[in-house]
Enzyme design. Structure first.
Site, short mmCIF file in Angstrom:
data_model
loop_
_atom_site.label_atom_id
_atom_site.label_comp_id
_atom_site.label_asym_id
_atom_site.label_seq_id
_atom_site.Cartn_x
_atom_site.Cartn_y
_atom_site.Cartn_z
N SER A 52 -15.05 3.60 57.80
CA SER A 52 -14.97 3.81 59.23
C SER A 52 -15.82 4.98 59.73
O SER A 52 -16.07 5.08 60.92
CB SER A 52 -13.52 4.05 59.64
OG SER A 52 -13.04 5.24 59.01
N LYS B 9 -16.83 13.64 62.67
CA LYS B 9 -16.27 12.34 63.08
C LYS B 9 -15.33 12.59 64.25
O LYS B 9 -14.61 13.60 64.27
CB LYS B 9 -15.52 11.77 61.87
CG LYS B 9 -14.96 10.37 62.03
CD LYS B 9 -14.33 9.92 60.70
CE LYS B 9 -13.79 8.50 60.76
NZ LYS B 9 -13.23 8.06 59.46
N SER C 148 -13.57 5.26 53.47
CA SER C 148 -14.37 5.47 54.69
C SER C 148 -15.40 6.58 54.65
O SER C 148 -16.15 6.74 55.61
CB SER C 148 -13.46 5.69 55.89
OG SER C 148 -12.96 4.46 56.31
#
Ligand code: GLN
Length: 529
Positions: free
Chosen positions: A164, A89, A188
Site C-alpha cells: 500500500s 506516507k 506494504s
C-alpha cells in the site's frame, strides 16, 4: 555543486552538506522542482507545502552553519539525515498537516500532533518534503485503493507501483525524494520496494513506535524505510527506531549505531558474506510465481554462493496457511480500528439529522469498497459465536508460522533468502476486480509480519524490463545483520549491467501532455469503479 542534486543518495548529500558544496535549501528546491515538473504523470504525492519545506531546509542550513563554526566535532555530531529530504506516507501524523490515510473519511482532518517517527526525523534535522499516496488505510497491494486516485510505477506508467505504500516507493524510484517512510502490515513496504526497484525494510515488530500512525492492524503494523540503496535505508531506520513510552509495544531494545557504519566499499561489503548460512524456503515459490522472478532469485542465490555464503533449502511448512490466517487477523483488527471514524471525531462528517443516521451516512460515503470489505470480513470474524472458529484459529496458525521460523533459526541459519513478490508490477486495473488475486501478491511477505520478524527487499535485476526484488528475512532484532547482507549483495552486484538501467517511465514523465495515472487507468479499462 554541479549535476542533478536529485540523483544523489542521502549519504552523498550528507557529505556535500558538510563540505558546504550544497545546502539543504538547494536540495529541497531541486526535489520540489522535480515534483512540480513530473509528479502529474506519477501522482506519488498527496500533499507538498513548498514554503514550509524551504523554511525547514533553511533552518537545517542554519544549524549546519552553527556546527561548522563550532568545529569538526559539532559537524560530526549531526545525524547523517540532517538537511536531507524525507517523504512520509500519508498516515504518519505531522502536526498541522493533512493525514488522510488515502481515505475520504479523513479528508480535511489535520493531525494535532507529531507521530513519534516525525519527532525523531525533526530531531535528526531531516526535512519533511510532503505526504505520499497510499491504498486507503493501507489496505491493498497496488495503491489503486486510494480515494485520491492511483499512483503509476516509474518503470512503466501503465503499471502499478505496488502497495500500500506505493506513493513513497514511486517517489523514491523517480528521484522525487531520496528517502521515504512507509508502513508494512503484510508487505506494504517490501512489495512496492520490489516493484519499483528500490530498497524497502519492514523492521521487527516493536522496533519503531506506532504512536501517531493511523492504525490498520495493530499487531502487524510497522513503520519502515525506503531508499535507493542499503546504506540510506539503514540511516533512515536508525533515525526512527527506538523505545517510545507512548506505544506499549515498542521495545526497549538498543538501536545499533552500526546502522550508520555499513561498509562504503563494495569489496568490503561483499567480503562480509563469506561463511554466512542462508536458507531458501521451498514453499516460497508459490503458485503464480513468474519464471522471470524465479530466475532472478536463483541467479541471486548463485551470486551469493559464489561470494562464499552457503545457501541451503529450508522448509517453512505452514506458509500455505499464512494468507488465509492473515486475512482473518488483519481485517478483524482493522474493523476494530476503523470503528473510531464516526463522523464526529475526525474528518468527514455527513449530517442527516440523527446520530445513527450521521454515523451510517458518514461511513457509507467516507469508506471506499476495500475498506468496507475488510470491515465486513473483520466484524464477521469477531462476532459472538465465530470468534474462536475464525480469529482464535487464525491466531493459532500464527503461532505455527512463527514456530516454522524458530525452527529454521535453531538449525543455525543466519537469514532467509526468498522472493519478495511472485510477480513484477502489473497493469493498472488488472487485479482490481479480483481481490483474492491482489491478496496473493503478499504470499511471500505476510508470514514475516505474522511472526513479527524483520525483512528487507532489495533490487535483484529486471524481468522483461521491470524490477525484481530479493527478500531477506531475519531473526527478531537482526536488522543490522540483514542490512549487512543486503549491502554485501549490493557490493557484489555493484557493476551489474541492470544497475545502470533507468526507470523507463522517467522520460515520459517529462513529456508535455503526459496523462495522469487516473487517465491511464481509464484508458486501460479500469477507470469506472
Ligand atoms: N496487501 C496487504 C493488505 O492489503 C498488506 C498491506 C499492508 O502491508 N499494509 O492487507
Amino acid at each position: 555543486m554541479s549535476g542533478d542534486l536529485t540523483r544523489l543518495t542521502a549519504h552523498a548529500m550528507a557529505v556535500a552538506l558538510r563540505s558546504g558544496e550544497t545546502s539543504s535549501a538547494d536540495l529541497a528546491a531541486a526535489h520540489l522542482g522535480r515534483i512540480e515538473a513530473e509528479d502529474h504523470g506519477l501522482h506519488a504525492w498527496l500533499a507538498v507545502d513548498p514554503p514550509a519545506v524551504l523554511a525547514a531546509a533553511r533552518e537545517a542550513d542554519a544549524a549546519l552553519a552553527r556546527a561548522r563554526a563550532e568545529g569538526p566535532a559539532a559537524l560530526a555530531a549531526l545525524h547523517p539525515l540532517h538537511g536531507v529530504p524525507v517523504a512520509l506516507k500519508d498516515l504518519v501524523s505531522v502536526r498541522g498537516m493533512q493525514c488522510t490515510a488515502g481515505s475520504r473519511i479523513l479528508e480535511g482532518y489535520r493531525a494535532p500532533y507529531d507521530a513519534h517517527v516525525t519527532e525523531r526525523l525533526r530531531a535528526a534535522g531531516a526535512v519533511i518534503l510532503g505526504k505520499t499516496n497510499m491504498d486507503e488505510f493501507a489496505m491493498g497491494s497496488s495503491t489503486e485503493h486510494s480515494a485520491y486516485g492511483p499512483t503509476s510505477n516509474p518503470w512503466d506508467l501503465d503499471r502499478v507501483p505496488g502497495g500500500s505504500s506505493g506513493g513513497s516507493a514511486a517517489a523514491v524510484a523517480a528521484f522525487e525524494t531520496p528517502l521515504a517512510l512507509g508502513t508494512d502490515t503484510g508487505g506494504s513496504i517490501r512489495q512496492p520496494g520490489s516493484l519499483c526497484g528500490i530498497v524497502g525494510m519492514k523492521p521487527t515488530y516493536g522496533r519503531v513506535s506506532r504512536y501517531g500512525i493511523v492504525a490498520y492492524a495493530s499487531s502487524l503494523d510497522q513503520v519502515g524505510p525506503f531508499a535507493r540503496d542499503v546504506r540510506d535505508a539503514a540511516a533512515l531506520l536508525h533515525a526512527i527506531a527506538g523505545r517510545d513510552a507512548r506505544d506499549s509495544t515498542s521495545a526497549p531494545v538498543p538501536v545499533p549505531d552500526g546502522l550508520l557504519h555499513l561498509p562504503a566499499s563494495d569489496d568490503e561489503a561483499a567480503a562480509g558474506l563469506r561463511g554466512l548460512r542462508l536458507g531458501l524456503p521451498r514453499e516460497y515459490f508459490v503458485e503464480g510465481t513468474e519464471a522471470g522472478t524465479e530466475a532472478r532469485l536463483r541467479e541471486a542465490v548463485a551470486v551469493l554462493e559464489a561470494s562464499g555464503a552457503h545457501v541451503d533449502e529450508v522448509s517453512l511448512p505452514h506458509t500455505d496457511y499464512g494468507l488465509a490466517a492473515y486475512y482473518i487477523v488483519a481485517p478483524a483488527e482493522a474493523s476494530a480500528n476503523l470503528a473510531r471514524y464516526d463522523g464526529i471525531r475526525y474528518g468527514l462528517s455527513v449530517r442527516v439529522g440523527d446520530v445513527l443516521g450521521d454515523y451510517l451516512a458518514t461511513r457509507g460515503r467516507g469508506f471506499g469498497p476495500e475498506a468496507k470489505r475488510r470491515i465486513m470480513l473483520g466484524t464477521y470474524a469477531l462476532s459472538a459465536g465465530y470468534y474462536e472458529a475464525f480469529y482464535g484459529k487464525a491466531q493459532k496458525v500464527r503461532t505455527l508460522i512463527k514456530g516454522d521460523f524458530d525452527a529454521v533459526w535453531a538449525s543455525g541459519v543466519d537469514a532467509i533468502v526468498a522472493p519478495t513478490s511472485p510477480t513484477v508490477a502489473w497493469k493498472l486495473g488488472a487485479k482490481l476486480d479480483d481481490p483474492v488475486a491482489m491478496y496473493l501478491s503478499d504470499a511471500c511477505t505476510l508470514p514475516v509480519n505474522m511472526a513479527g520478524l524483520p525483512g528487507v527487499s532489495i533490487p535483484a535485476g529486471l524481468s522483461d524490463g521491470l524490477p525484481v526484488g530479493l527478500q531477506l528475512i531475519g531473526r527478531p532484532w537482526s536488522e543490522l545483520d540483514l542490512l549487512r547482507i543486503a549491502r554485501g549483495y549490493e557490493g557484489i552486484t555493484a557493476t551489474a549491467a541492470w544497475r545502470t538501467v533507468e526507470p523507463h517511465g522517467l522520460a515520459e514523465l517529462r513529456a508535455v501532455g503526459c496523462p495522469t495515472p487516473t487517465e491511464r487507468a481509464a484508458a486501460l479499462g479500469a477507470g469506472d469503479r
